[in-house]
Design a protein around this motif. Structure first.
Motif, PDB file in Angstrom:
ATOM      1  N   PHE A 392       0.794  -1.232   0.000  1.00  9.64           N
ATOM      2  CA  PHE A 392       0.000   0.000   0.000  1.00  9.64           C
ATOM      3  C   PHE A 392       0.829   1.286   0.000  1.00  9.64           C
ATOM      4  O   PHE A 392       0.348   2.325  -0.462  1.00  9.64           O
ATOM      5  N   GLY A 393       2.057   1.233   0.518  1.00 11.09           N
ATOM      6  CA  GLY A 393       2.826   2.460   0.660  1.00 11.09           C
ATOM      7  C   GLY A 393       3.908   2.672  -0.367  1.00 11.09           C
ATOM      8  O   GLY A 393       4.067   3.779  -0.907  1.00 11.09           O
ATOM      9  N   ALA A 394       4.687   1.626  -0.657  1.00  9.68           N
ATOM     10  CA  ALA A 394       5.845   1.771  -1.540  1.00  9.68           C
ATOM     11  C   ALA A 394       5.512   2.320  -2.926  1.00  9.68           C
ATOM     12  O   ALA A 394       6.301   3.112  -3.476  1.00  9.68           O
ATOM     13  N   PRO A 395       4.389   1.945  -3.544  1.00 12.79           N
ATOM     14  CA  PRO A 395       4.091   2.490  -4.883  1.00 12.79           C
ATOM     15  C   PRO A 395       3.998   4.013  -4.920  1.00 12.79           C
ATOM     16  O   PRO A 395       4.139   4.616  -5.996  1.00 12.79           O
ATOM     17  N   ARG A 396       3.764   4.660  -3.787  1.00  8.71           N
ATOM     18  CA  ARG A 396       3.650   6.122  -3.753  1.00  8.71           C
ATOM     19  C   ARG A 396       5.014   6.821  -3.882  1.00  8.71           C
ATOM     20  O   ARG A 396       5.077   8.013  -4.157  1.00  8.71           O
ATOM     21  N   VAL A 397       6.095   6.064  -3.638  1.00 10.77           N
ATOM     22  CA  VAL A 397       7.442   6.637  -3.770  1.00 10.77           C
ATOM     23  C   VAL A 397       8.047   6.099  -5.064  1.00 10.77           C
ATOM     24  O   VAL A 397       8.839   5.165  -5.065  1.00 10.77           O
ATOM     25  N   SER A 398       7.664   6.690  -6.166  1.00 10.15           N
ATOM     26  CA  SER A 398       8.089   6.227  -7.478  1.00 10.15           C
ATOM     27  C   SER A 398       9.176   7.128  -8.051  1.00 10.15           C
ATOM     28  O   SER A 398       9.408   8.243  -7.580  1.00 10.15           O
ATOM     29  N   ASP A 399       9.834   6.639  -9.098  1.00 12.12           N
ATOM     30  CA  ASP A 399      10.829   7.464  -9.784  1.00 12.12           C
ATOM     31  C   ASP A 399      10.180   8.701 -10.399  1.00 12.12           C
ATOM     32  O   ASP A 399      10.795   9.781 -10.436  1.00 12.12           O
ATOM     33  N   THR A 400       8.958   8.549 -10.861  1.00  9.33           N
ATOM     34  CA  THR A 400       8.247   9.692 -11.429  1.00  9.33           C
ATOM     35  C   THR A 400       8.065  10.785 -10.385  1.00  9.33           C
ATOM     36  O   THR A 400       8.267  11.976 -10.659  1.00  9.33           O
ATOM     37  N   ALA A 401       7.690  10.374  -9.167  1.00  5.18           N
ATOM     38  CA  ALA A 401       7.491  11.351  -8.089  1.00  5.18           C
ATOM     39  C   ALA A 401       8.801  12.030  -7.712  1.00  5.18           C
ATOM     40  O   ALA A 401       8.843  13.239  -7.458  1.00  5.18           O
ATOM     41  N   VAL A 402       9.890  11.274  -7.679  1.00  6.64           N
ATOM     42  CA  VAL A 402      11.194  11.850  -7.335  1.00  6.64           C
ATOM     43  C   VAL A 402      11.648  12.835  -8.405  1.00  6.64           C
ATOM     44  O   VAL A 402      12.119  13.942  -8.095  1.00  6.64           O
ATOM     45  N   ARG A 403      11.500  12.445  -9.680  1.00 11.86           N
ATOM     46  CA  ARG A 403      11.913  13.350 -10.762  1.00 11.86           C
ATOM     47  C   ARG A 403      11.086  14.631 -10.765  1.00 11.86           C
ATOM     48  O   ARG A 403      11.606  15.727 -11.008  1.00 11.86           O
ATOM     49  N   ALA A 404       9.791  14.500 -10.494  1.00 14.21           N
ATOM     50  CA  ALA A 404       8.933  15.688 -10.459  1.00 14.21           C
ATOM     51  C   ALA A 404       9.346  16.619  -9.329  1.00 14.21           C
ATOM     52  O   ALA A 404       9.390  17.853  -9.499  1.00 14.21           O
ATOM     53  N   ALA A 405       9.677  16.058  -8.162  1.00 14.74           N
ATOM     54  CA  ALA A 405      10.097  16.884  -7.024  1.00 14.74           C
ATOM     55  C   ALA A 405      11.428  17.560  -7.315  1.00 14.74           C
ATOM     56  O   ALA A 405      11.635  18.733  -6.973  1.00 14.74           O
ATOM     57  N   GLU A 406      12.347  16.855  -7.956  1.00 18.17           N
ATOM     58  CA  GLU A 406      13.645  17.452  -8.288  1.00 18.17           C
ATOM     59  C   GLU A 406      13.486  18.563  -9.321  1.00 18.17           C
ATOM     60  O   GLU A 406      14.148  19.611  -9.247  1.00 18.17           O
ATOM     61  N   SER A 407      12.603  18.366 -10.278  1.00 19.68           N
ATOM     62  CA  SER A 407      12.352  19.401 -11.282  1.00 19.68           C
ATOM     63  C   SER A 407      11.777  20.654 -10.643  1.00 19.68           C
ATOM     64  O   SER A 407      12.120  21.783 -11.032  1.00 19.68           O
TER      65      SER A 407
END
Length: 414
Positions: A392-407
């Protein structure tokens, strides 16, 4: 392959001090539970010694994080090492005088971890100032890996042997290690940015900084989610660590030295995780690496909760150690990428407050579970909890989310 020219001299001094103090940390971590078993065999009381070592992240960590942003981080690291050396010298004298009830063990653990919260915040805040952004993951792996090798690998093995020779010896080594670390830290030049005093440091100013750090963290969706996942993970991990010494002695049937070797096996897994973490982050990305680290835990917890065979338990816990190390490297790298340098100390301490906040409850809960249902119970509970985290939790921390936050960070910097 990391070459010496990849990092400046100041980074290697920081790394060397971590290596030296790690030896003392390792012998203390394995010797304290063994010392506790000479005082009591009550699972709850022994777990409380571990709990005392987690409380500073909740009670002290936010203040030390705010201090990290206001004071010279190099001087903070040096002063912490001196304090820890003096504290362990006094504790060693108490052991020699046979004056170490459970309350003294818990108080010493609390004070040592309180100092550690300041040292870890200051060290983490220094790394982005010493190395380039594209070297953060390898640098964190190198720093954490070196400490792991000397603390959780060499230190624990030495600590178990030294404790068998005499309970004073491991804590004497701990004292000397912090004194040597302090000498090494004197060689680091003062940082050229961040950590500068912003007016007189008062309780009111620290509270204001703590609130600012927590507000920043809670407003950041990715880091907020990461906090919750690691808080639940630490709840389970701290729980089993709190009763690990009794699990080893009474369930697995090993000796005190055997317990130390079991912790060494866990540390070998941790070192392995630190070695592969940079490779995973470069190949999979930071988000997917976090997911892999969490996915390593459920099955090993389940196996440890069902077996009484030392080798089987050791093999299972080796994977747990690997997962913890991989997750630590990836999560630290994410924070260093996303948090502004001038806010890093207070935001990082707020992160640790949330991530470590459930750890004391985890230790108490595991102690109660062990007392009521046996020493296998905390491992079985941990397996169930990690399964829920992965699904339930791990899918929320995706590479897409990390890249969006870095951008978003890069856009703000323009």
């Amino acid at each position: 392959m990391v070459s010496a020219v990849s990092y400046p001299k100041d980074f290697w001094l920081l790394w060397s001090s971590s290596i030296v103090s790690g030896i003392g940390d390792g012998v203390r971590v394995v010797a304290l539970p063994l010392l506790a078993t000479t005082v009591t065999r009550d699972p709850l009381l022994i777990a409380l010694v571990t709990v005392a070592g987690t409380l500073p992240w909740v009670l002290v960590g936010p203040f030390t994080g705010a201090l990290t942003d206001r004071l010279d981080r190099r001087r903070l690291l040096w002063r912490v090492s001196v304090f820890q050396a003096v504290l362990m010298a006094a504790f060693t004298l108490l052991i020699g005088a046979d004056a170490t009830p459970v309350a003294v063990l818990a108080a010493t653990t609390f004070l040592m971890t309180s100092a550690e919260t300041l040292a870890m915040n200051a060290s983490a805040a220094l790394v982005p100032e010493l190395v380039a952004k594209d070297r953060l993951a390898p640098a964190n792996s190198l720093l954490q890996g070196g400490h792991f090798v000397t603390s959780d690998l060499a230190g624990m093995a030495v600590g178990a042997v030294l404790f068998g020779l005499g309970p004073v010896l491991p804590f004497t080594v701990d004292t000397v290690s912090f004194a040597l670390a302090a000498v090494l830290l004197l060689g680091i030049r003062p940082p050229t940015s961040g950590g500068a005093p912003a007016g007189r440091v008062t309780v009111r100013s620290l509270l204001r900084d703590i609130r600012a750090g927590m507000r920043w963290l809670l407003a950041h969706r990715l880091l907020r989610t990461l906090c919750v996942l690691f808080a639940l993970s630490n709840f389970a991990v701290t729980g089993v660590l709190g009763i690990a010494v009794l699990y080893a002695l009474e369930v697995l049937g090993v000796s005190q030295t055997g317990y130390g070797l079991l912790m060494v096996v866990v540390a070998v897994g941790g070192v392995g995780g630190l070695v592969v973490a940079p490779l995973l982050t470069s190949r999979l990305g930071l988000g997917r690496t976090i997911q892999v680290s969490l996915a390593l835990a459920p099955v090993p917890f389940l196996v440890a909760g069902l077996t009484s065979a030392p080798l089987v338990a050791a093999g299972s816990l080796l994977l747990v150690g690997a997962g913890v190390s991989i997750g630590n490297v990836a999560s630290m790298s994410i924070r260093q990428l996303l948090v502004p340098t001038e806010l890093f100390g207070r935001v990082n301490s707020s992160y640790r407050l949330v991530a470590q906040g459930l750890s004391p409850l985890g230790g108490v809960f595991a102690g109660l579970l062990a007392a009521w249902y046996g020493l296998h119970a905390p491992f079985l509970f941990g397996a169930a909890l990690f399964t829920g985290i992965v699904i339930f939790g791990a899918p929320r921390v995706s590479d897409t989310a990390v890249r969006a936050a870095e951008s978003a960070v890069q856009e703000e910097g323009r």
